[in-house]
Design a protein around this motif. Sequence first.
Motif, PDB file in Angstrom:
ATOM      1  N   ARG A 170       5.394  11.392   5.942  1.00 27.65           N
ATOM      2  CA  ARG A 170       4.883  12.546   6.688  1.00 27.65           C
ATOM      3  C   ARG A 170       5.714  13.785   6.363  1.00 27.65           C
ATOM      4  NH1 ARG A 170       7.040   9.296  10.830  1.00 27.65           N
ATOM      5  NH2 ARG A 170       5.030   8.396  11.304  1.00 27.65           N
TER       6      ARG A 170
ATOM      7  N   ILE B  49       1.845   4.661   1.182  1.00 32.53           N
ATOM      8  CA  ILE B  49       1.542   5.552   2.305  1.00 32.53           C
ATOM      9  C   ILE B  49       2.424   6.783   2.131  1.00 32.53           C
ATOM     10  CG2 ILE B  49       1.512   5.789   4.835  1.00 32.53           C
ATOM     11  CD1 ILE B  49      -0.094   3.381   4.108  1.00 32.53           C
TER      12      ILE B  49
ATOM     13  N   TRP C  22       9.971   2.152   7.760  1.00 30.22           N
ATOM     14  CA  TRP C  22       9.179   1.574   8.856  1.00 30.22           C
ATOM     15  C   TRP C  22       9.792   0.278   9.381  1.00 30.22           C
ATOM     16  CZ3 TRP C  22       7.304  -3.344   8.427  1.00 30.22           C
ATOM     17  CH2 TRP C  22       7.267  -3.901   7.149  1.00 30.22           C
TER      18      TRP C  22
ATOM     19  N   GLU D  66       0.853  -1.201   0.000  1.00 31.88           N
ATOM     20  CA  GLU D  66       0.000   0.000   0.000  1.00 31.88           C
ATOM     21  C   GLU D  66       0.886   1.247   0.000  1.00 31.88           C
ATOM     22  OE1 GLU D  66      -3.438   1.595  -0.292  1.00 31.88           O
ATOM     23  OE2 GLU D  66      -3.736  -0.303   0.786  1.00 31.88           O
TER      24      GLU D  66
END
Lengths: 949, 76
Positions: free
Chosen positions: A799, A796, A902, A794
Amino acid sequence: MHSLLHHDHGTPAASGQPVTLFIDGAQVTVPEGTSIMRAAAVAGGAIPKLCATDTLRPYGSCRLCLVEVEGQRGYPASCTTLVAPGMKVRTESDKLAQIRRGVVELYLTDHPQDCRECKAGVRCELHQMAEQLGVKEPRYGLDGASHQCAKIDDSNPYFSFDPAACIVCSRCVRACGEVQGTFALTIDGRGFASKVVASQDEGFMESECVSCGACVESCPTGALTEKSMQQIGMPEAVVNTTCAYCGVGCSFDAEVKGQEVVRMVPSRAGKANRGHACVKGRFAYTYATHEDRIRTPMIRKKITDPWTPVSWEEAFAYAASEFRRIQEKYGRASVGGITSSRCTNEETYLVQKLVRAALGTNNVDTCARVCLSPTGYGLKSTMGESAGTQAFDSIMQSDVVMIIGANPNEGHPVFGSRLKRRLRDGARLIVADPRETEIVRSPHIQADFHLQLRPGTNVALINSLAHVVVTEGLVNEAFVAARCEKEPFERWRRFVAEPRNSPEAMESVTGVPARLVRGAARLYATGGNGAIYYGLGVTEHSQGSTMVMGIANLAMATGNLGREGVGVNPLRGQNNVQGSCDMGSFPHELPGYRHISDDTVRGEFNGAWGVELDSEPGLRIPNMLEAALDGSFKALYVQGEDPAQSDPNTQHVTAGLAAMECVVVQDIFLNETAKYAHVLFPGSTFLEKDGTFTNSERRISRVRKIMEPLAGLADWEVTIRFAKALGYEMNYSHPSEIMDEIARLTPTFAGVTYEKIDREGSIQWPCNAEAPLGTPTMHVGEFVRGKGKFFITEYIPTREKANARFPLLLTTGRVLTQYNVGAQTRRTPNSLWYDEDRLEIHPQDAEDRGVVTGDWVGVTSRAGETVLRADVTDRVAAGVVYTTFHFPESGANVITTENSDWATNCPEYKVTAVQVVKVQQPSAWQKRFQEQHEQQMKFLKAAQGETHG
Amino acid sequence: MDIEHLADMANDIANFFESELGKEEAHKGIRLHISRYWDPRMRRAIIDHVRQHGDGGLRPSVAAAVRGLPEPPAVT
Ligand code: SF4
Ligand code: SF4
Ligand code: FES
């Protein structure tokens, strides 16, 4: 001039069916496609030649290699005439001798009697030919028009060009085109007036030349010669070793005189480089003897204290007592170590062993954390092994090459040259990169698709490529059915087929026109052997590991794995990134990527090392620095790494280092981290030790000692002595014994020995009972994990977003002539090409800010601010700025943030939201940096004065 | 350890596992990932955070994963 060891066969090897012919009456069998010249050389004869050499296609210009062929009229050139069955060739006759002498005499009329190569002590090829043919004086005299007054071009720091000695054989011109792929040289003019010129006759330094040295090596006379040859003279011996720069891992024949390197000549037998090299490996080794080298151990109580030079014994005793004191006070896990991707496998193995066994903690990590750790995670999850799938040779079988987030012609130049060669021979090219790198467009190269995506949108792009493959029926169903897990594949297929993953839907995210994505996906899936090569532009993102999985998904779905010409290949940044990861440098993994919590594996190491290892994962580098700030991490042993310059958010890193009570740095120079150190162990260069490096293709190659370590100890010996001071004995008398232990404890290395590497030249792991000579291509027939596994990837968004305050996205990279933090290359003449980091900015963004090339600009992110000089260029898209990180004072990492992948915490270097404004003075950080730098250099000079005085 | 940063890291891990395993099952993947890659003091910090602040700043799947983590050994 060729390597001293090289026996030139005249033309490249061929690979056809065997053909038998007769040369001077002797029967010779060679592959179809071989030249008569090569056939004669293979049979032990040597037909005179000048314009031919076996790295280049034959050219047929000098007419020295003429032969007689029975049944044929005239005298064909043996370099351009191919063998035929039953052919009868005569290489010697009175007539041939007469023709050849005539040719040589003509050349000699316009060639110095004693050209520079001859002066250096070797006869140049022209003089050798003259001798061989018995020509003493040219019949035509030396009085005619000549080029003997032509000016020498001395502009390149490493070699010079003397047109007087040039015989216009075009070997250099062809080497630059065929081998290097730069096409910087041409023959200007015609007939007698013809001469070799660089670019528009502007001298080598100002031209497009990238100083790879291929032309110098191929020159048959003293026209192009290394300056080191002229200065030092003829080498006396040859030692084979491996380059200590990038992850290509080129093999070199170091030609030496005593303990001094005269030349580094890329080894023809080298399987990673096949006889080619770049400006770093071939020329930029002089840092090894630079005056800045640390030559004595030093200690100090506080980082604001001057250094005290001490003996090795005192340094070990002090460091050990500090580590034990700190562990006593703050706990066993308050200390740790960092291994180096620039050191050998054996040295890296010892550092992690010291940390785990002697210090009793798994707080060990390596610089791969900040570059390619997501590769390990992503490839292991999908295919079962933390490494690239191919040998570099595989590129020659590729039909479509996809380069993602890599700039091979700057970062991995020898691979870049081979890639260009393959592209010139017809392979198609897709490049995904926010910048227009050299491989996108350069002489004779034009990418079929340049997917110029916005930084941070890799996963969106790979999903939209996969969407096309899945929805347009381009999946290799047979491969997937036979080789991959069914259920995860079906889930993945449904996921990428969702309309939100289509190129059209993703266009607003990636900025890449949907039609280009569709075209690229179709080409990759249907164009024959499709190979993916990727770099840090894939891994250094918050979704680095996801992207690696996305790449593996795409390759599996199209069946592009498990044979030559295809595959998924990380281009490793440093020479031994692969090796340092293999050697158990990660806090959660023992050598061979086995998790520390695995009782059986740990049991084996417990037995071999005589300790009880901790079963808990340790801290990664960024975690160590955070823990230092919260007071639970107090001492660090850093071998050959420089986190204070190379890691993101410099001010955070240096605050972490400054919070520690004992930092031990082992390095060849006083690097940025050493400014925060309490103990300095002098390091040794690759020229000063034995060991092995493992390159991007899992190839284990020998590093061989050429000179004594400047400070008396090689890095592996330092770690052994430090361990001993900590009370832990490591008994090895040579690095080969360390490799023997690695092989005993690591299944993928089980069959590796120095003796075998010496015999084979190099070995690609896995090397074990099933593959005693190693494994060039991985996952043949079956994936290492059994069935390949698809993962949902996915997209993402990071940020780190551009906003009103920080409207531009900064991405980072490197240049050809400098290497990473620059500690080595900045101390060589390579800085003549690149002496400061600059900020590339698009003309539109520059105009909005009133910035022109050469202006100082402040670059600010939420992490910090620095000041760089601007370079206005459309290599970057509007909205994107780019810089390198080779010079500490430019502080590129003052601006990068602590965002990270991550899965692995690999920093997100490739995306930082910034603002750029025109300024007049350095940033506050730069001023502080300068002050601290001056103080620390004063300490170093004072300490060196003490030892030398 | 800076809990905000640990929370960001954990939430990023959750992003992956929520899509890979689905929202219901994600906590299992997150728990395994954290126990395999985080050192005991990092796990301690996030466990204490959840005990004191509940889900504060964490995705529900992360909080669920953290609740399922075994007690990490004391850092000695
Ligand atoms: S050094 Fe390399 S790039 Fe430069 S002219 Fe010679 S072959 Fe070409
Ligand atoms: S830096 Fe890389 S490409 Fe250049 S010579 Fe060394 S290993 Fe080869
Ligand atoms: S070597 Fe054959 S023509 Fe020059």
